[in-house]
Design a protein around this motif. Structure first.
Motif, PDB file in Angstrom:
ATOM      1  N   ALA A  41      45.907  48.961  55.026  1.00 43.14           N
ATOM      2  CA  ALA A  41      45.787  50.405  54.790  1.00 43.14           C
ATOM      3  C   ALA A  41      44.806  50.690  53.655  1.00 43.14           C
ATOM      4  O   ALA A  41      43.983  51.615  53.749  1.00 43.14           O
ATOM      5  N   ASP A  42      44.864  49.884  52.601  1.00 44.56           N
ATOM      6  CA  ASP A  42      43.911  50.046  51.488  1.00 44.56           C
ATOM      7  C   ASP A  42      42.481  49.826  51.975  1.00 44.56           C
ATOM      8  O   ASP A  42      41.563  50.580  51.615  1.00 44.56           O
ATOM      9  N   PHE A  43      42.285  48.792  52.786  1.00 41.27           N
ATOM     10  CA  PHE A  43      40.955  48.490  53.322  1.00 41.27           C
ATOM     11  C   PHE A  43      40.421  49.655  54.160  1.00 41.27           C
ATOM     12  O   PHE A  43      39.237  50.006  54.088  1.00 41.27           O
ATOM     13  N   ALA A  44      41.317  50.262  54.942  1.00 41.66           N
ATOM     14  CA  ALA A  44      40.915  51.362  55.821  1.00 41.66           C
ATOM     15  C   ALA A  44      40.868  52.704  55.108  1.00 41.66           C
ATOM     16  O   ALA A  44      40.459  53.706  55.701  1.00 41.66           O
ATOM     17  N   GLY A  45      41.284  52.736  53.848  1.00 39.41           N
ATOM     18  CA  GLY A  45      41.297  54.001  53.115  1.00 39.41           C
ATOM     19  C   GLY A  45      42.370  54.952  53.597  1.00 39.41           C
ATOM     20  O   GLY A  45      42.205  56.174  53.547  1.00 39.41           O
ATOM     21  N   ILE A  46      43.495  54.406  54.071  1.00 48.78           N
ATOM     22  CA  ILE A  46      44.589  55.217  54.590  1.00 48.78           C
ATOM     23  C   ILE A  46      45.697  55.311  53.550  1.00 48.78           C
ATOM     24  O   ILE A  46      46.156  54.294  53.034  1.00 48.78           O
ATOM     25  N   GLU A  47      46.113  56.530  53.242  1.00 46.50           N
ATOM     26  CA  GLU A  47      47.291  56.745  52.407  1.00 46.50           C
ATOM     27  C   GLU A  47      48.458  56.952  53.362  1.00 46.50           C
ATOM     28  O   GLU A  47      48.586  57.997  54.004  1.00 46.50           O
ATOM     29  N   LEU A  48      49.314  55.947  53.479  1.00 45.01           N
ATOM     30  CA  LEU A  48      50.334  55.956  54.521  1.00 45.01           C
ATOM     31  C   LEU A  48      51.400  57.018  54.278  1.00 45.01           C
ATOM     32  O   LEU A  48      52.056  57.037  53.232  1.00 45.01           O
ATOM     33  N   GLY A  49      51.563  57.897  55.261  1.00 38.99           N
ATOM     34  CA  GLY A  49      52.745  58.727  55.328  1.00 38.99           C
ATOM     35  C   GLY A  49      53.799  57.991  56.142  1.00 38.99           C
ATOM     36  O   GLY A  49      53.552  56.892  56.657  1.00 38.99           O
ATOM     37  N   LEU A  50      54.957  58.589  56.314  1.00 40.73           N
ATOM     38  CA  LEU A  50      56.029  57.898  57.021  1.00 40.73           C
ATOM     39  C   LEU A  50      55.639  57.585  58.466  1.00 40.73           C
ATOM     40  O   LEU A  50      55.862  56.474  58.953  1.00 40.73           O
ATOM     41  N   SER A  51      55.040  58.554  59.162  1.00 37.65           N
ATOM     42  CA  SER A  51      54.655  58.327  60.558  1.00 37.65           C
ATOM     43  C   SER A  51      53.670  57.175  60.676  1.00 37.65           C
ATOM     44  O   SER A  51      53.815  56.291  61.534  1.00 37.65           O
ATOM     45  N   GLN A  52      52.656  57.152  59.805  1.00 32.62           N
ATOM     46  CA  GLN A  52      51.676  56.070  59.843  1.00 32.62           C
ATOM     47  C   GLN A  52      52.303  54.738  59.448  1.00 32.62           C
ATOM     48  O   GLN A  52      51.989  53.698  60.030  1.00 32.62           O
ATOM     49  N   GLU A  88      38.322  43.139  64.994  1.00 35.54           N
ATOM     50  CA  GLU A  88      38.179  43.351  63.558  1.00 35.54           C
ATOM     51  C   GLU A  88      39.537  43.313  62.871  1.00 35.54           C
ATOM     52  O   GLU A  88      39.680  42.745  61.786  1.00 35.54           O
ATOM     53  N   MET A  89      40.547  43.914  63.508  1.00 33.84           N
ATOM     54  CA  MET A  89      41.888  43.879  62.951  1.00 33.84           C
ATOM     55  C   MET A  89      42.364  42.430  62.813  1.00 33.84           C
ATOM     56  O   MET A  89      42.914  42.038  61.773  1.00 33.84           O
ATOM     57  N   GLU A  90      42.138  41.624  63.826  1.00 35.11           N
ATOM     58  CA  GLU A  90      42.546  40.222  63.764  1.00 35.11           C
ATOM     59  C   GLU A  90      41.774  39.470  62.677  1.00 35.11           C
ATOM     60  O   GLU A  90      42.348  38.633  61.968  1.00 35.11           O
ATOM     61  N   PHE A  91      40.504  39.767  62.544  1.00 34.16           N
ATOM     62  CA  PHE A  91      39.686  39.116  61.521  1.00 34.16           C
ATOM     63  C   PHE A  91      40.224  39.417  60.126  1.00 34.16           C
ATOM     64  O   PHE A  91      40.318  38.527  59.272  1.00 34.16           O
ATOM     65  N   ILE A  92      40.597  40.681  59.898  1.00 30.18           N
ATOM     66  CA  ILE A  92      41.112  41.067  58.583  1.00 30.18           C
ATOM     67  C   ILE A  92      42.443  40.369  58.309  1.00 30.18           C
ATOM     68  O   ILE A  92      42.699  39.893  57.197  1.00 30.18           O
ATOM     69  N   ILE A  93      43.307  40.300  59.326  1.00 28.07           N
ATOM     70  CA  ILE A  93      44.591  39.613  59.159  1.00 28.07           C
ATOM     71  C   ILE A  93      44.367  38.142  58.796  1.00 28.07           C
ATOM     72  O   ILE A  93      44.977  37.617  57.851  1.00 28.07           O
ATOM     73  N   ILE A  94      43.474  37.465  59.530  1.00 22.91           N
ATOM     74  CA  ILE A  94      43.193  36.060  59.249  1.00 22.91           C
ATOM     75  C   ILE A  94      42.620  35.890  57.834  1.00 22.91           C
ATOM     76  O   ILE A  94      43.025  34.990  57.082  1.00 22.91           O
ATOM     77  N   ARG A  95      41.693  36.771  57.458  1.00 22.24           N
ATOM     78  CA  ARG A  95      41.077  36.665  56.128  1.00 22.24           C
ATOM     79  C   ARG A  95      42.124  36.799  55.029  1.00 22.24           C
ATOM     80  O   ARG A  95      42.133  36.028  54.056  1.00 22.24           O
ATOM     81  N   LEU A  96      43.023  37.765  55.189  1.00 23.98           N
ATOM     82  CA  LEU A  96      44.063  37.972  54.182  1.00 23.98           C
ATOM     83  C   LEU A  96      45.028  36.786  54.121  1.00 23.98           C
ATOM     84  O   LEU A  96      45.449  36.366  53.039  1.00 23.98           O
ATOM     85  N   LEU A  97      45.359  36.240  55.295  1.00 18.57           N
ATOM     86  CA  LEU A  97      46.323  35.139  55.315  1.00 18.57           C
ATOM     87  C   LEU A  97      45.700  33.815  54.876  1.00 18.57           C
ATOM     88  O   LEU A  97      46.426  32.892  54.486  1.00 18.57           O
ATOM     89  N   ARG A  98      44.379  33.714  54.923  1.00 21.79           N
ATOM     90  CA  ARG A  98      43.722  32.534  54.365  1.00 21.79           C
ATOM     91  C   ARG A  98      43.800  32.538  52.838  1.00 21.79           C
ATOM     92  O   ARG A  98      43.846  31.482  52.211  1.00 21.79           O
ATOM     93  N   GLU A  99      43.802  33.735  52.274  1.00 25.46           N
ATOM     94  CA  GLU A  99      43.879  33.838  50.814  1.00 25.46           C
ATOM     95  C   GLU A  99      45.227  33.352  50.317  1.00 25.46           C
ATOM     96  O   GLU A  99      45.315  32.579  49.362  1.00 25.46           O
TER      97      GLU A  99
END
Length: 310
Positions: free
Chosen positions: A263-274, A239-250
């Motif tokens: 991160a937006d797709f996963a609903g993650i608010e990135l802190g420094l560690s993440q 799934e991670m690879e699929f999302i990368i390919i989809r974004l790079l096709r755009e």
């Protein structure tokens, strides 16, 4: 819940596990106790040593087999070694990192890490010297331990297949080559050093016969349900690879642009560690996908951008 006698689960006559945020295996054989991983910190080490003494009176901890060099797997080793005199075992590559845990932040950051990164937990492990580098079968009398190379999550990561001689009961301590369903639900993007090798390690696990399969994070599985969870582990990498390919096709994107979108797709608010760990994982995916001919990059205007080839 802290490590204690109450968190111990006996799996067979000579094998058990302390269930914790990072599970720790217990082998009661060879004249004493051998631990598989040692928790995240000195406090975990103290709790493991204290609980093992209560559960197995008269039996000393003779060794710790660290599956890999991440802090949450070897962080208690220095304390246990100092307090019991036990030996520490580790895969050869990871044994060097365990001696110099301060390089972790530099490795993840891609250069000298700054103070905020150096304060994160993955840099704060107490250094410990491995006495033995293991790669071949370990005979403890009642139990035979078979090291199984499981790279992908981290360089020299090695699982332990424990086989009891009398009953032939087999327990596979899988380290972080396999994540439990609860872990995947909580952390959709687990840390990866090589996603392709991670998938190969998952397949190696499912091809290994065991009665119990113990991930370092999550619940214990049996032969009846291991395949379904294995498929889930592979699925999240695809799934991670699929999302990368989809974004790079755009359109072509930089690493930071990809990281934000994912991160937006996963609903993650990135802190420094993440930001550091997921960023490292993303770059690992990009490298594997590039080497497989699925994506490429351009350097234009002094900016590297990635694009899809599919």
């Amino acid at each position: 819940m802290a490590i204690s006698c109450e968190t111990f689960r006996k799996l067979s006559e000579h094998v058990g596990v302390f269930l914790h945020s990072t599970n720790a295996g217990v082998i009661n054989a060879g004249g004493g106790i051998y631990l598989i991983d040692s928790g995240s910190c000195a406090e975990d080490g103290r709790a493991l040593a204290r609980s093992a003494e209560e559960l197995f009176p008269g039996r000393k901890i003779l060794g710790i087999l660290c599956t890999h060099a991440h802090t949450d797997h070897c962080g208690g080793s220095a304390h246990i070694k100092a307090s019991t005199g036990c030996t520490v075992w580790a895969p050869e590559y990871d044994s060097h990192i365990m001696e110099c845990p301060g390089i972790m932040g530099d490795m993840y950051w891609g250069g000298k890490s700054f103070a905020d990164i150096r304060s994160l937990s993955f840099e704060n492990a107490e250094p410990v010297r491995a006495d033995i580098s293991y790669s071949s079968e370990i005979n403890l009398g009642e139990v035979v331990l078979e090291p199984v190379p499981l790279p992908g999550h981290f360089y020299g990561q090695t699982g332990i297949l424990a086989r009891e001689r009398d009953s032939d009961t087999r327990t596979f301590f899988m380290a972080d080559a396999f994540f439990g369903a609860s872990m995947i639900k909580r952390y959709w993007i687990p840390f990866m050093q090589d996603p392709e090798k991670f998938r190969e390690s998952v397949e190696r696990i499912t091809c290994s016969r065991a009665d119990f399969y113990v991930p370092s994070h999550g619940d214990i599985y049996t032969g009846e349900n291991i395949n379904a969870i294995a498929e889930l582990n592979v699925m999240i990498t695809r799934e991670m690879e699929f999302i990368i390919i989809r974004l790079l096709r755009e359109k072509p994107r930089t690493v930071d642009e990809l990281l934000k979108e994912i991160a937006d797709f996963a609903g993650i608010e990135l802190g420094l560690s993440q930001y550091v760990l997921i960023g490292y994982t993303l770059r690992s995916y990009l490298s594997c996908m590039h080497d497989a001919g699925r994506i490429g990059f351009t350097l234009s205007g002094n900016i590297m951008r990635w694009h899809a080839k599919e």
